[in-house]
Design a protein around this motif. Structure first.
Motif, PDB file in Angstrom:
ATOM      1  N   PRO A 179       0.776  -1.237   0.000  1.00 24.29           N
ATOM      2  CA  PRO A 179       0.000   0.000   0.000  1.00 24.29           C
ATOM      3  C   PRO A 179       0.811   1.293   0.000  1.00 24.29           C
ATOM      4  O   PRO A 179       0.302   2.324  -0.443  1.00 24.29           O
ATOM      5  CB  PRO A 179      -0.857  -0.114   1.269  1.00 24.29           C
TER       6      PRO A 179
ATOM      7  N   GLY B 230       0.778   2.033  -3.354  1.00 23.67           N
ATOM      8  CA  GLY B 230      -0.539   1.931  -3.977  1.00 23.67           C
ATOM      9  C   GLY B 230      -0.639   0.818  -4.991  1.00 23.67           C
ATOM     10  O   GLY B 230      -1.277   0.974  -6.039  1.00 23.67           O
TER      11      GLY B 230
ATOM     12  N   GLY C 270      -1.669   4.104  -0.303  1.00 24.37           N
ATOM     13  CA  GLY C 270      -2.700   3.676   0.626  1.00 24.37           C
ATOM     14  C   GLY C 270      -3.599   2.604   0.042  1.00 24.37           C
ATOM     15  O   GLY C 270      -4.221   1.841   0.773  1.00 24.37           O
TER      16      GLY C 270
ATOM     17  N   ARG D 290      -4.531  -1.330   1.586  1.00 22.06           N
ATOM     18  CA  ARG D 290      -4.338  -1.528   3.024  1.00 22.06           C
ATOM     19  C   ARG D 290      -5.198  -2.671   3.559  1.00 22.06           C
ATOM     20  O   ARG D 290      -4.873  -3.266   4.590  1.00 22.06           O
ATOM     21  CB  ARG D 290      -4.604  -0.243   3.799  1.00 22.06           C
TER      22      ARG D 290
ATOM     23  N   GLY E  69      -8.548   1.660   0.140  1.00 25.72           N
ATOM     24  CA  GLY E  69      -7.485   2.643   0.077  1.00 25.72           C
ATOM     25  C   GLY E  69      -7.894   3.865   0.871  1.00 25.72           C
ATOM     26  O   GLY E  69      -8.972   3.915   1.469  1.00 25.72           O
ATOM     27  N   ASP E  70      -7.064   4.872   0.875  1.00 26.75           N
ATOM     28  CA  ASP E  70      -7.372   6.078   1.639  1.00 26.75           C
ATOM     29  C   ASP E  70      -8.560   6.833   1.050  1.00 26.75           C
ATOM     30  O   ASP E  70      -9.228   7.588   1.763  1.00 26.75           O
ATOM     31  CB  ASP E  70      -6.143   6.985   1.684  1.00 26.75           C
ATOM     32  N   ALA E  71      -8.835   6.624  -0.240  1.00 29.58           N
ATOM     33  CA  ALA E  71      -9.923   7.354  -0.899  1.00 29.58           C
ATOM     34  C   ALA E  71     -11.232   6.567  -0.929  1.00 29.58           C
ATOM     35  O   ALA E  71     -12.219   7.048  -1.473  1.00 29.58           O
ATOM     36  CB  ALA E  71      -9.507   7.725  -2.322  1.00 29.58           C
TER      37      ALA E  71
ATOM     38  N   SER F 229     -17.756   4.573  -0.744  1.00 29.50           N
ATOM     39  CA  SER F 229     -17.302   5.570   0.222  1.00 29.50           C
ATOM     40  C   SER F 229     -18.120   5.481   1.494  1.00 29.50           C
ATOM     41  O   SER F 229     -19.241   4.961   1.503  1.00 29.50           O
ATOM     42  CB  SER F 229     -17.435   6.980  -0.370  1.00 29.50           C
TER      43      SER F 229
ATOM     44  N   ARG G 159     -12.599   5.337   9.884  1.00 31.85           N
ATOM     45  CA  ARG G 159     -11.760   4.161   9.597  1.00 31.85           C
ATOM     46  C   ARG G 159     -12.467   3.212   8.627  1.00 31.85           C
ATOM     47  O   ARG G 159     -12.339   1.986   8.694  1.00 31.85           O
ATOM     48  CB  ARG G 159     -11.350   3.440  10.880  1.00 31.85           C
TER      49      ARG G 159
ATOM     50  N   GLU H 122     -11.387  -0.532   7.252  1.00 27.98           N
ATOM     51  CA  GLU H 122     -10.518  -1.267   8.179  1.00 27.98           C
ATOM     52  C   GLU H 122     -10.653  -2.771   7.964  1.00 27.98           C
ATOM     53  O   GLU H 122      -9.703  -3.527   8.148  1.00 27.98           O
ATOM     54  CB  GLU H 122     -10.884  -0.902   9.615  1.00 27.98           C
TER      55      GLU H 122
END
Length: 435
Positions: free
Chosen positions: A237, A240, A260, A263, A282-284, A314, A327, A330
């Motif tokens: 990650p 990416g 990210g 993850r 991912g972070d997005a 999202s 989070r 997760e």
């Protein structure tokens, strides 16, 4: 799955008059059943795994990663009458065993020195003998209180300080349960910049190699299947990237996105075409990558994951759950909640606020179909949520014969919970717990 539900369900969650819509866990014949924590398991609910062993449906609930914090096995059965007491609560409780960040189960496994065994679990790793050699440490629960401890070798150069991740074949979608390969699932693991796989019914491993070798290669792993063929996904990650390998360990391809991405990973047939999708946090947000694209990957090069995405999911808020992103991502799992042959994506968000309780945690369900595959279908939480419960830190589907049963961990409350009810279920599927 029902496309007509769409976004309206996100609003209907709070408005529904059904007694189970708030997912009660305290009333009589509750819609949510809480598994009883054995005293030997510390941080109960931190990791989950599930498998079907004949008519038995088994769930492993592991303790907090990073120590000999234990794991327990429960028989949740078919229908609505789960046994809430563990029949095996001695997994990874001593001998230097370190619980990993995820666990795996195999309906059948070839074990060192003991032959073919059934219902084997691998929640952690450590020195398997006095010689100090590091191994995956697992136990086979063939009968109550009859657990055979076994070990599988790991690549050289690893230490238990690494964040071990484990995954076994995704078998939660109905059509896959009858495949012969189900009886010989593969196992894939990652930690400390390395990843390796154990082919079906094998005690040896094949090391997976990707170039350039990222320091966090192996941070998350997943197993995908289509038509009897397997693909193994391994993430890095920080860059990416999610790499894909075939059953021989050959690098087939790679999906890439922003740092990210990767993850957390999961797999399952979301669109009902018989090929597992790759679901990547991912972070997005969470990206659902087409199973066809996963199977077609070749040449070892990276392609943008967005080009093969069925949906980008999202964090969503409702009248009861808030504080996005909370989070989100997760944990992830794919399961067939209503038993119609294609899967829903559930995403854990343990940092969400539940009816004013910070970090109470929630599990968000996405149907992933129709004109708006990213729309929220429903949010799962519990009526008794307290601050810091962190529901959704781990999620898994237990494969019952008619549908898949959602299990979620809330390690802040030392709980693991079975969610029996859903708006996706037809009227004839809603048993006494959902009335």
């Amino acid at each position: 799955m029902r496309g007509w539900m769409g976004a309206a369900l996100g609003l209907a969650i709070a408005a529904s008059a059904c007694s189970w819509s708030r997912f009660g866990d305290v009333e009589s014949n509750a819609s949510v059943v809480v598994l009883t924590r054995p005293g030997s398991v510390k941080g109960f609910g931190s990791a989950l795994a599930a498998l079907a062993d004949g008519d038995r449906v088994l769930v492993l609930v592991a303790g907090a990663p990073g120590g000999a914090n234990g794991a327990a096995v429960f028989s949740v059965g078919q229908g609505e009458q789960a046994n809430t007491n563990a029949f095996d609560f001695g997994q990874c409780t001593g001998g230097g065993c370190v619980v990993g960040r995820s666990a795996a189960g195999l309906a059948r496994a070839q074990t060192v020195g003991s032959g073919l065994r059934q219902a084997c679990w691998f929640p952690g790793w450590g020195p398997a003998d006095s010689g100090g050699e590091l191994s995956l440490i697992g136990g086979c629960t063939e009968a109550q209180q009859n657990r055979l401890v076994t070990a599988l070798a790991v690549p050289a150069g690893l230490t238990t300080a690494g964040p071990l991740r484990l995954a076994s074949d995704a078998v939660t979608i109905g059509a896959q349960k009858s495949e012969p390969a189900y009886q010989s699932a593969a196992l894939v693991a990652g930690s400390g910049g390395k990843a390796w796989l154990y082919p079906p019914l094998s005690t040896g491993f094949v090391e997976l190699v990707a170039a350039p070798a990222a320091g966090d290669f192996g941070d998350a792993v997943a197993v995908l299947r289509a038509g009897g063929q397997r693909r193994f996904a391994v993430s890095a990650p920080a860059g990416g990237q999610v790499f894909l390998f075939d059953a021989s360990g050959t690098l087939m391809g790679c999906f890439s996105a922003a740092p990210g991405f990767g993850r957390t990973l999961a797999a399952g047939d979301v669109d009902g075409d018989g090929a597992d999708e790759l679901v990547v946090a991912g972070d997005a947000g969470v990206l659902v990558v087409s199973g066809a694209a996963v199977q077609a990957a070749s040449g070892g090069s990276c392609t943008p994951a967005a080009d093969s995405a069925l949906a980008t999911l999202s964090c969503r808020e409702t009248a009861d759950v808030s504080a996005c992103p909370g989070r989100f991502g997760e944990s992830i799992a794919v399961g067939d909640i209503d038993g119609d042959g294609d899967g829903e994506v559930v995403v854990g968000a343990p940092g969400m606020t539940v009816r004013g309780e910070a970090n109470g945690g929630a599990v968000l369900v996405f149907d992933v179909e129709g004109d708006h595959p990213d729309f929220l279908t429903e949010a799962r939480f519990v009526a008794s949520a307290s601050s810091g419960d962190r529901l959704g830190e781990a999620v898994v589907f237990a494969p019952q014969s008619s549908r898949d049963l959602l299990v979620a961990g809330a390690p802040g409350a030392a709980k693991a919970m079975l969610f029996y009810c859903s708006k996706l279920l037809r009227a004839d599927q809603r048993g006494s717990r959902c009335r």
